[in-house]
Design a protein around this motif. Structure first.
Motif, PDB file in Angstrom:
ATOM      1  N   LYS A  18       8.546  -1.685  14.624  1.00 46.09           N
ATOM      2  CA  LYS A  18       8.284  -0.329  15.121  1.00 46.09           C
ATOM      3  C   LYS A  18       6.841   0.076  14.926  1.00 46.09           C
ATOM      4  O   LYS A  18       6.252   0.744  15.781  1.00 46.09           O
ATOM      5  N   ARG A  19       6.254  -0.323  13.794  1.00 48.14           N
ATOM      6  CA  ARG A  19       4.870   0.056  13.491  1.00 48.14           C
ATOM      7  C   ARG A  19       4.108  -1.190  13.078  1.00 48.14           C
ATOM      8  O   ARG A  19       4.299  -1.720  11.978  1.00 48.14           O
ATOM      9  N   SER A  20       3.232  -1.653  13.929  1.00 47.01           N
ATOM     10  CA  SER A  20       2.568  -2.937  13.705  1.00 47.01           C
ATOM     11  C   SER A  20       1.456  -2.845  12.660  1.00 47.01           C
ATOM     12  O   SER A  20       1.204  -3.811  11.942  1.00 47.01           O
ATOM     13  N   GLN A  21       0.777  -1.684  12.590  1.00 43.81           N
ATOM     14  CA  GLN A  21      -0.338  -1.560  11.647  1.00 43.81           C
ATOM     15  C   GLN A  21       0.208  -1.426  10.229  1.00 43.81           C
ATOM     16  O   GLN A  21       0.974  -0.518   9.916  1.00 43.81           O
ATOM     17  N   TRP A  22      -0.213  -2.336   9.357  1.00 49.73           N
ATOM     18  CA  TRP A  22       0.319  -2.386   7.993  1.00 49.73           C
ATOM     19  C   TRP A  22      -0.118  -1.146   7.215  1.00 49.73           C
ATOM     20  O   TRP A  22      -1.259  -0.712   7.284  1.00 49.73           O
ATOM     21  N   GLY A  23       0.838  -0.595   6.461  1.00 50.07           N
ATOM     22  CA  GLY A  23       0.536   0.600   5.684  1.00 50.07           C
ATOM     23  C   GLY A  23       1.325   0.653   4.394  1.00 50.07           C
ATOM     24  O   GLY A  23       1.909  -0.348   3.944  1.00 50.07           O
ATOM     25  N   PHE A  71      -1.358  -0.649 -12.392  1.00 48.55           N
ATOM     26  CA  PHE A  71      -2.679  -0.491 -11.763  1.00 48.55           C
ATOM     27  C   PHE A  71      -2.770  -1.303 -10.477  1.00 48.55           C
ATOM     28  O   PHE A  71      -3.229  -0.793  -9.442  1.00 48.55           O
ATOM     29  N   MET A  72      -2.367  -2.549 -10.513  1.00 48.07           N
ATOM     30  CA  MET A  72      -2.471  -3.403  -9.328  1.00 48.07           C
ATOM     31  C   MET A  72      -1.586  -2.892  -8.199  1.00 48.07           C
ATOM     32  O   MET A  72      -1.981  -2.881  -7.031  1.00 48.07           O
ATOM     33  N   MET A  73      -0.377  -2.441  -8.544  1.00 42.20           N
ATOM     34  CA  MET A  73       0.535  -1.957  -7.513  1.00 42.20           C
ATOM     35  C   MET A  73       0.014  -0.693  -6.848  1.00 42.20           C
ATOM     36  O   MET A  73      -0.047  -0.604  -5.615  1.00 42.20           O
ATOM     37  N   GLU A  74      -0.356   0.293  -7.653  1.00 43.65           N
ATOM     38  CA  GLU A  74      -0.727   1.588  -7.072  1.00 43.65           C
ATOM     39  C   GLU A  74      -2.065   1.519  -6.340  1.00 43.65           C
ATOM     40  O   GLU A  74      -2.216   2.108  -5.256  1.00 43.65           O
ATOM     41  N   THR A  75      -3.043   0.802  -6.897  1.00 41.22           N
ATOM     42  CA  THR A  75      -4.346   0.731  -6.235  1.00 41.22           C
ATOM     43  C   THR A  75      -4.272  -0.096  -4.949  1.00 41.22           C
ATOM     44  O   THR A  75      -4.878   0.270  -3.940  1.00 41.22           O
ATOM     45  N   THR A  76      -3.513  -1.191  -4.980  1.00 37.60           N
ATOM     46  CA  THR A  76      -3.369  -2.007  -3.767  1.00 37.60           C
ATOM     47  C   THR A  76      -2.660  -1.229  -2.668  1.00 37.60           C
ATOM     48  O   THR A  76      -3.083  -1.251  -1.504  1.00 37.60           O
ATOM     49  N   THR A  77      -1.603  -0.522  -3.021  1.00 34.19           N
ATOM     50  CA  THR A  77      -0.824   0.217  -2.031  1.00 34.19           C
ATOM     51  C   THR A  77      -1.626   1.363  -1.437  1.00 34.19           C
ATOM     52  O   THR A  77      -1.654   1.546  -0.208  1.00 34.19           O
ATOM     53  N   VAL A  78      -2.287   2.142  -2.272  1.00 34.42           N
ATOM     54  CA  VAL A  78      -3.080   3.276  -1.764  1.00 34.42           C
ATOM     55  C   VAL A  78      -4.298   2.768  -0.989  1.00 34.42           C
ATOM     56  O   VAL A  78      -4.710   3.387   0.000  1.00 34.42           O
ATOM     57  N   PHE A  79      -4.852   1.631  -1.417  1.00 38.06           N
ATOM     58  CA  PHE A  79      -6.000   1.069  -0.692  1.00 38.06           C
ATOM     59  C   PHE A  79      -5.622   0.734   0.748  1.00 38.06           C
ATOM     60  O   PHE A  79      -6.450   0.881   1.664  1.00 38.06           O
ATOM     61  N   LEU A  80      -4.382   0.306   0.972  1.00 40.37           N
ATOM     62  CA  LEU A  80      -3.944  -0.015   2.329  1.00 40.37           C
ATOM     63  C   LEU A  80      -3.962   1.215   3.232  1.00 40.37           C
ATOM     64  O   LEU A  80      -4.059   1.100   4.452  1.00 40.37           O
ATOM     65  N   PHE A  81      -3.870   2.393   2.608  1.00 42.00           N
ATOM     66  CA  PHE A  81      -3.993   3.630   3.370  1.00 42.00           C
ATOM     67  C   PHE A  81      -5.458   4.031   3.520  1.00 42.00           C
ATOM     68  O   PHE A  81      -5.917   4.380   4.607  1.00 42.00           O
ATOM     69  N   VAL A  82      -6.203   3.973   2.415  1.00 39.55           N
ATOM     70  CA  VAL A  82      -7.601   4.412   2.413  1.00 39.55           C
ATOM     71  C   VAL A  82      -8.464   3.527   3.311  1.00 39.55           C
ATOM     72  O   VAL A  82      -9.432   4.000   3.916  1.00 39.55           O
ATOM     73  N   LYS A  83      -8.124   2.253   3.428  1.00 39.47           N
ATOM     74  CA  LYS A  83      -8.953   1.338   4.210  1.00 39.47           C
ATOM     75  C   LYS A  83      -9.070   1.766   5.673  1.00 39.47           C
ATOM     76  O   LYS A  83     -10.023   1.384   6.369  1.00 39.47           O
TER      77      LYS A  83
END
Length: 450
Positions: free
Chosen positions: A36-41, A230-242
């Motif tokens: 449904k949504r191709s862009q990874w988030g 730290f790794m989970m939250e920063t990686t996940t939020v980075f996928l949005f911020v990028k």
């Protein structure tokens, strides 16, 4: 129907079927959303995380030699309940990511720097002692296979000794508590600062150092919790911020973040092996159990553990504020709720933390209200995400990432949540005040089209 099936097949075989149904359900939901949504988030990452846990937990339940002694047989309804509860806090993120966002509103520059500088100054409290512990701890992980185990046992022993002697709540260094809270909140601002085109390099370096202090100190203490979170939250939020970075900067930061993640994974593996006295087989088993046991424990005990903890795990700080009798820490809770069929020495997911505290009905109502609240607060207007909405999104992401436990639990976790919400209110009030004056600060960096 479940009783009829049990007459045909053994309870153990039925457990395999239940685990398989749960894994297939999560995989199908992930595939559906991916198509449904191709862009990874963020949503993709969280759905992939829980799909992986469902698969690994099934494998662990079937193939681990002592699983029949560790776990009871599984039933279907707890997994249905768990699926619904996990999807409720995820729903506002799904709706948010379905909206095109072109800008992150810039907060007032002076307020942003004042808050960041306050967090940086607090983070550097006792920095000399922390750096010494971190350097010595990580160095010893490379030269002594028992360092992680000894550091972990020493910390646990000191904590238990303080509790039994009655000294746990005495001589509290409140500045150290604030410093630790600041170090866990810095990543919120650090990740946002990544999206800005006009960064002050010195300021960015300071934020980066402060953001890394908490996970590195966790490793030096023989604990994996800080580095995993730290790794989970920063990686996940980075996928949005990028999405708010130019293509060139996105490539550069992907390379840098990959290097940082690898650099953090090395001490994580060293701690894991060290806590198993250098036994690689036990270390791998420990990692698999760390990742997968929460689903199985929830299925066995999440909806009925022979009692409840009345919020002593998920909201002890708030209970203390209103004067309720509260088990304030881990050893006290182990003793007070020793008659329950499971305790918090094992993982049961953040949903399980709430059901063990309040039973299955009240958490469902609470999660439903939380889902509605975050959905209303994260409505996007004019393709712009407000900065205080970004802070609220960070809180919601952290809640969703609690696959092993509630990440805002205990007195410290409650204080962490409260401080984040106070910062959210501060930036929200500041935005509303300046909006009335006709002043608007908007990021000039656009996202890729959705």
């Amino acid at each position: 129907m479940q009783d009829i099936i049990r007459e045909i097949i053994s309870p153990r075989e039925w457990s395999y079927i239940v685990g398989t149904i749960n894994a297939i359900l999560w995989i199908l939901v992930f595939i559906y959303y991916r198509v449904k949504r191709s862009q990874w988030g963020i949503t993709h990452t969280i759905l992939l995380l829980y799909s992986s846990i469902a698969v690994v937990s099934l494998q662990f339940f079937i193939y681990y030699p002592f699983s029949d002694q560790m776990f009871d047989e599984m039933t279907l309804f707890p997994y249905i309940y768990l699926f619904i509860m996990l999807m409720l806090p995820l729903y506002p993120i799904i709706k948010l990511e379905n909206n095109p966002i072109s800008f992150i509103q810039r907060p007032r520059k002076s307020l942003f720097y004042i808050v960041c500088l306050g967090l940086i100054i607090l983070s550097f409290y006792h920095i000399d002692d922390m750096f010494e512990n971190v350097i010595n701890g990580i160095f010893m992980l490379f030269v002594d296979s028992d360092t992680g185990l000894l550091a972990y046992q020493k910390g646990a022993a000191n904590f238990t000794t303080d509790m039994s002697s009655g000294d746990l709540n005495k001589k509290v260094d409140y500045l150290s508590v604030l410093a630790n809270l600041a170090r866990t909140i810095v990543p919120v601002f650090w990740l946002y600062y990544l999206s800005l085109g006009d960064k002050n390099k010195c300021f960015f370096i300071l934020l980066t150092i402060c953001a890394l202090l908490s996970p590195l100190n966790s490793v030096a203490s023989g604990s994996r919790y800080g580095i995993v979170v730290f790794m989970m939250e920063t990686t996940t939020v980075f996928l949005f911020v990028k999405n708010f970075l130019s293509q060139k900067k996105r490539i550069v930061l992907k390379r840098i973040s990959s290097i940082v993640l690898v650099a953090l994974m090395i001490p994580f593996f060293l701690v894991t092996i060290s806590r198993n006295s250098g036994d690689l087989k036990n270390a791998l088993y420990g990692m698999e159990r760390y990742f997968s046991e929460s689903f199985i424990h929830f299925n066995n005990h999440g909806l009925d553990a022979g009692g409840i903890r009345y919020g002593d795990r998920t909201m002890p700080f708030f209970k203390m504020l209103v004067g309720f009798d509260t088990a304030k820490n881990y050893p006290e809770r182990l003793w007070k709720y020793r008659d329950m069929t499971i305790n918090e020495s094992v993982f049961i997911s953040y949903v399980g933390d709430f059901t063990l505290d309040f039973g299955p009905i009240l958490p469902f109502v609470l999660f439903l209200l939380v889902s509605v609240y975050f959905r209303k607060r994260l409505i996007i207007r004019n393709r712009e995400l407000l900065f205080h909405q970004y802070i609220l999104l960070y809180v919601l992401v952290k809640i969703n990432l609690g696959f092993f436990s509630y990440l805002f639990a205990d007195v410290y976790g409650n204080a962490h949540l409260l401080l984040l919400l106070m910062i959210y209110c501060l930036f929200k009030l500041d935005y509303q005040m300046y909006k009335r004056k006709g002043i608007c600060y908007t990021s000039s960096i656009k996202t890729m089209p959705y």
